[in-house]
Design a protein around this motif. Sequence first.
Motif, PDB file in Angstrom:
ATOM      1  N   CYS A 180       0.692  -1.313  -0.031  1.00  0.00           N
ATOM      2  CA  CYS A 180       0.121  -0.021  -0.291  1.00  0.00           C
ATOM      3  C   CYS A 180       0.904   1.256  -0.075  1.00  0.00           C
ATOM      4  O   CYS A 180       2.208   1.267  -0.063  1.00  0.00           O
ATOM      5  CB  CYS A 180      -0.761  -0.237   1.291  1.00  0.00           C
ATOM      6  SG  CYS A 180      -0.121  -0.059   2.661  1.00  0.00           S
ATOM      7  N   ARG A 181       0.091   2.154   0.133  1.00  0.00           N
ATOM      8  CA  ARG A 181       1.039   3.791   0.132  1.00  0.00           C
ATOM      9  C   ARG A 181       2.108   3.968   1.342  1.00  0.00           C
ATOM     10  O   ARG A 181       3.139   4.325   1.073  1.00  0.00           O
ATOM     11  CB  ARG A 181      -0.105   4.816   0.220  1.00  0.00           C
ATOM     12  CG  ARG A 181       0.434   6.455   0.206  1.00  0.00           C
ATOM     13  CD  ARG A 181      -0.516   7.075   0.108  1.00  0.00           C
ATOM     14  NE  ARG A 181      -1.516   7.298   0.920  1.00  0.00           N
ATOM     15  CZ  ARG A 181      -1.264   8.163   1.970  1.00  0.00           C
ATOM     16  NH1 ARG A 181      -0.483   9.025   2.084  1.00  0.00           N
ATOM     17  NH2 ARG A 181      -2.435   8.129   2.879  1.00  0.00           N
ATOM     18  N   PHE A 238      -2.935   4.991  -5.235  1.00  0.00           N
ATOM     19  CA  PHE A 238      -3.311   4.135  -4.474  1.00  0.00           C
ATOM     20  C   PHE A 238      -4.765   4.371  -3.912  1.00  0.00           C
ATOM     21  O   PHE A 238      -5.104   3.588  -3.074  1.00  0.00           O
ATOM     22  CB  PHE A 238      -2.361   3.921  -3.238  1.00  0.00           C
ATOM     23  CG  PHE A 238      -1.108   3.099  -3.407  1.00  0.00           C
ATOM     24  CD1 PHE A 238      -1.176   1.606  -3.455  1.00  0.00           C
ATOM     25  CD2 PHE A 238       0.027   3.814  -3.846  1.00  0.00           C
ATOM     26  CE1 PHE A 238      -0.187   0.814  -3.641  1.00  0.00           C
ATOM     27  CE2 PHE A 238       1.224   2.994  -3.974  1.00  0.00           C
ATOM     28  CZ  PHE A 238       1.229   1.454  -3.999  1.00  0.00           C
ATOM     29  N   ASN A 239      -5.299   5.434  -4.683  1.00  0.00           N
ATOM     30  CA  ASN A 239      -6.979   5.360  -4.079  1.00  0.00           C
ATOM     31  C   ASN A 239      -7.793   4.244  -4.496  1.00  0.00           C
ATOM     32  O   ASN A 239      -8.482   3.766  -3.876  1.00  0.00           O
ATOM     33  CB  ASN A 239      -7.371   6.720  -4.730  1.00  0.00           C
ATOM     34  CG  ASN A 239      -8.788   7.034  -4.324  1.00  0.00           C
ATOM     35  OD1 ASN A 239      -9.194   6.777  -3.271  1.00  0.00           O
ATOM     36  ND2 ASN A 239      -9.790   7.312  -5.421  1.00  0.00           N
ATOM     37  N   ARG A 240      -7.177   3.676  -5.796  1.00  0.00           N
ATOM     38  CA  ARG A 240      -7.954   2.450  -6.102  1.00  0.00           C
ATOM     39  C   ARG A 240      -6.385   1.681  -6.619  1.00  0.00           C
ATOM     40  O   ARG A 240      -6.257   1.681  -7.871  1.00  0.00           O
ATOM     41  CB  ARG A 240      -8.838   2.568  -7.089  1.00  0.00           C
ATOM     42  CG  ARG A 240     -10.322   3.107  -6.734  1.00  0.00           C
ATOM     43  CD  ARG A 240     -10.986   2.163  -5.562  1.00  0.00           C
ATOM     44  NE  ARG A 240     -12.335   2.707  -5.299  1.00  0.00           N
ATOM     45  CZ  ARG A 240     -12.457   3.640  -4.311  1.00  0.00           C
ATOM     46  NH1 ARG A 240     -11.514   3.895  -3.645  1.00  0.00           N
ATOM     47  NH2 ARG A 240     -13.732   4.087  -4.156  1.00  0.00           N
ATOM     48  N   LYS A 241      -5.959   0.837  -5.902  1.00  0.00           N
ATOM     49  CA  LYS A 241      -4.656   0.322  -6.199  1.00  0.00           C
ATOM     50  C   LYS A 241      -4.513  -0.740  -7.330  1.00  0.00           C
ATOM     51  O   LYS A 241      -3.567  -0.915  -7.971  1.00  0.00           O
ATOM     52  CB  LYS A 241      -3.571  -0.092  -4.912  1.00  0.00           C
ATOM     53  CG  LYS A 241      -4.271  -1.598  -4.219  1.00  0.00           C
ATOM     54  CD  LYS A 241      -3.351  -2.119  -3.075  1.00  0.00           C
ATOM     55  CE  LYS A 241      -3.960  -3.260  -2.839  1.00  0.00           C
ATOM     56  NZ  LYS A 241      -3.148  -3.740  -1.685  1.00  0.00           N
ATOM     57  N   ASN A 246      -4.240   4.832 -16.031  1.00  0.00           N
ATOM     58  CA  ASN A 246      -4.806   5.735 -16.858  1.00  0.00           C
ATOM     59  C   ASN A 246      -6.328   5.902 -16.202  1.00  0.00           C
ATOM     60  O   ASN A 246      -6.519   7.180 -16.242  1.00  0.00           O
ATOM     61  CB  ASN A 246      -5.040   4.780 -18.108  1.00  0.00           C
ATOM     62  CG  ASN A 246      -3.936   5.270 -19.003  1.00  0.00           C
ATOM     63  OD1 ASN A 246      -3.243   6.214 -19.116  1.00  0.00           O
ATOM     64  ND2 ASN A 246      -3.995   4.175 -19.924  1.00  0.00           N
ATOM     65  N   ALA A 247      -6.757   4.979 -15.416  1.00  0.00           N
ATOM     66  CA  ALA A 247      -8.002   5.072 -14.782  1.00  0.00           C
ATOM     67  C   ALA A 247      -8.106   5.858 -13.624  1.00  0.00           C
ATOM     68  O   ALA A 247      -8.860   6.772 -13.359  1.00  0.00           O
ATOM     69  CB  ALA A 247      -8.748   3.821 -14.495  1.00  0.00           C
ATOM     70  N   SER A 248      -6.823   5.911 -12.954  1.00  0.00           N
ATOM     71  CA  SER A 248      -6.545   6.791 -11.556  1.00  0.00           C
ATOM     72  C   SER A 248      -6.402   8.267 -12.031  1.00  0.00           C
ATOM     73  O   SER A 248      -7.055   9.110 -11.455  1.00  0.00           O
ATOM     74  CB  SER A 248      -5.525   6.285 -10.928  1.00  0.00           C
ATOM     75  OG  SER A 248      -5.862   4.835 -10.206  1.00  0.00           O
ATOM     76  N   ALA A 297      -0.939   0.167  -9.395  1.00  0.00           N
ATOM     77  CA  ALA A 297      -0.133   0.861  -8.239  1.00  0.00           C
ATOM     78  C   ALA A 297       0.424  -0.553  -7.446  1.00  0.00           C
ATOM     79  O   ALA A 297       1.547  -0.629  -7.007  1.00  0.00           O
ATOM     80  CB  ALA A 297      -0.852   1.845  -7.343  1.00  0.00           C
ATOM     81  N   ARG A 298      -0.372  -1.403  -7.298  1.00  0.00           N
ATOM     82  CA  ARG A 298      -0.369  -2.727  -6.441  1.00  0.00           C
ATOM     83  C   ARG A 298       1.070  -3.516  -6.949  1.00  0.00           C
ATOM     84  O   ARG A 298       1.747  -4.073  -6.306  1.00  0.00           O
ATOM     85  CB  ARG A 298      -1.452  -3.706  -6.664  1.00  0.00           C
ATOM     86  CG  ARG A 298      -1.452  -4.484  -7.934  1.00  0.00           C
ATOM     87  CD  ARG A 298      -2.667  -5.204  -8.066  1.00  0.00           C
ATOM     88  NE  ARG A 298      -2.828  -5.804  -9.512  1.00  0.00           N
ATOM     89  CZ  ARG A 298      -3.843  -6.388 -10.178  1.00  0.00           C
ATOM     90  NH1 ARG A 298      -4.893  -6.670  -9.284  1.00  0.00           N
ATOM     91  NH2 ARG A 298      -3.507  -7.348 -11.392  1.00  0.00           N
ATOM     92  N   SER A 299       1.306  -3.162  -8.400  1.00  0.00           N
ATOM     93  CA  SER A 299       2.679  -3.974  -8.710  1.00  0.00           C
ATOM     94  C   SER A 299       3.869  -3.162  -9.129  1.00  0.00           C
ATOM     95  O   SER A 299       4.761  -3.585  -9.625  1.00  0.00           O
ATOM     96  CB  SER A 299       2.208  -4.741 -10.034  1.00  0.00           C
ATOM     97  OG  SER A 299       1.816  -4.011 -10.993  1.00  0.00           O
ATOM     98  N   MET A 300       3.873  -1.877  -8.724  1.00  0.00           N
ATOM     99  CA  MET A 300       4.837  -0.720  -8.956  1.00  0.00           C
ATOM    100  C   MET A 300       5.481  -0.603  -7.680  1.00  0.00           C
ATOM    101  O   MET A 300       5.343  -0.518  -6.609  1.00  0.00           O
ATOM    102  CB  MET A 300       4.323   0.329  -9.547  1.00  0.00           C
ATOM    103  CG  MET A 300       3.398   0.227 -10.759  1.00  0.00           C
ATOM    104  SD  MET A 300       2.490   2.023 -11.308  1.00  0.00           S
ATOM    105  CE  MET A 300       3.905   3.087 -11.148  1.00  0.00           C
ATOM    106  N   ASP A 301       6.969  -0.459  -7.945  1.00  0.00           N
ATOM    107  CA  ASP A 301       8.138  -0.486  -6.784  1.00  0.00           C
ATOM    108  C   ASP A 301       8.313   1.204  -6.659  1.00  0.00           C
ATOM    109  O   ASP A 301       7.846   2.087  -7.350  1.00  0.00           O
ATOM    110  CB  ASP A 301       9.160  -1.143  -6.722  1.00  0.00           C
ATOM    111  CG  ASP A 301       9.958  -1.068  -8.136  1.00  0.00           C
ATOM    112  OD1 ASP A 301       9.748   0.108  -9.029  1.00  0.00           O
ATOM    113  OD2 ASP A 301      10.752  -1.982  -8.537  1.00  0.00           O
TER     114      ASP A 301
END
Length: 320
Positions: A180-181, A238-241, A246-248, A297-301
Amino acid sequence: MRLRRGCRSLYGLTMPKERAAKKTRQHEHIQKQGIRFHTEKGQHILKNPLIVNGIVEKAALRSTDVALEVGPGTGNMTVKLLDQCKKVIACELDPRMVAELRKRVQGTPAARKLEIIVGDVLKTDLPFFDVCVANLPFQISSPFVFKLLLHRPFFRCAVLMFQREFAQRLVAKPGDSLYCRLSVNTQLLARVDHLMKVGKNNFRPPPKVECSVVRLEPRNPPPPINFKEWDGLLRIAFNRKNRTLNASFGVSSVQALLEKNYRIHCSCKSIAVPADFNVKEKIASVLSAGGYGERRARSMDVDDFLSVLEAFNSNGFHFA
């Protein structure tokens, strides 16, 4: 056979009585001390000396160190720190615990090495220290971690007790369910290691959750970025990870914020904004140019997010 059943019955009656007597003695000792722990304020005293010794050992203290302890309680860990450090600065909110701590070291050589700050650690300017050790109240875990990591001058390390799930979030990696964030923000500023699990029965009174001990080592020097702007980017991502970037970034409120910041940036830099400026198309082009539009976001470092921030900044978009 009757004798064996009798022996089992005898032991079955005796053992609970012994445990009950021991528990009663502990409660009587607490009552004699005049201390009633406020669990709603996160007062769970670490009572297992093996765990206390393990935490102090993981801090790798030196004889010249100044140690900061947050939430010393009755001083079970404080006395161990005093044995190994030049000085211990203990920050405690509850005056009753402060009195108990003073009483514990009164008349000993350790009393001269102990400084107590009475108050809320989140509202206190942290002093200079080399190492931080804390059994934190769960409700201040997140704000204290970032107060600590943004503290200057740099300290060497911190060994902190957290609720198990919070600790798992700190160390989570891309793809983990708890990533998460908080994970990204912490790992940007520090190296994070999970040290040990601590069961709830090692505390008095026991909390309702299991705990873990984590070690933080600040990155020195820190990444050369504006942390508020960095956190602004992460809040959007991370509002919707599970969404694509593009969607965020396609949300109208996000686009309105970025357009406002973009126009302010252009005004400050004396850059003319084109009459046909379209913020939606501009954001999409920034994301597609870096190949991040379909990333989640869930898969980005940390490095991925640094690249995204750099791409937006270089195109005049800011998040603070």
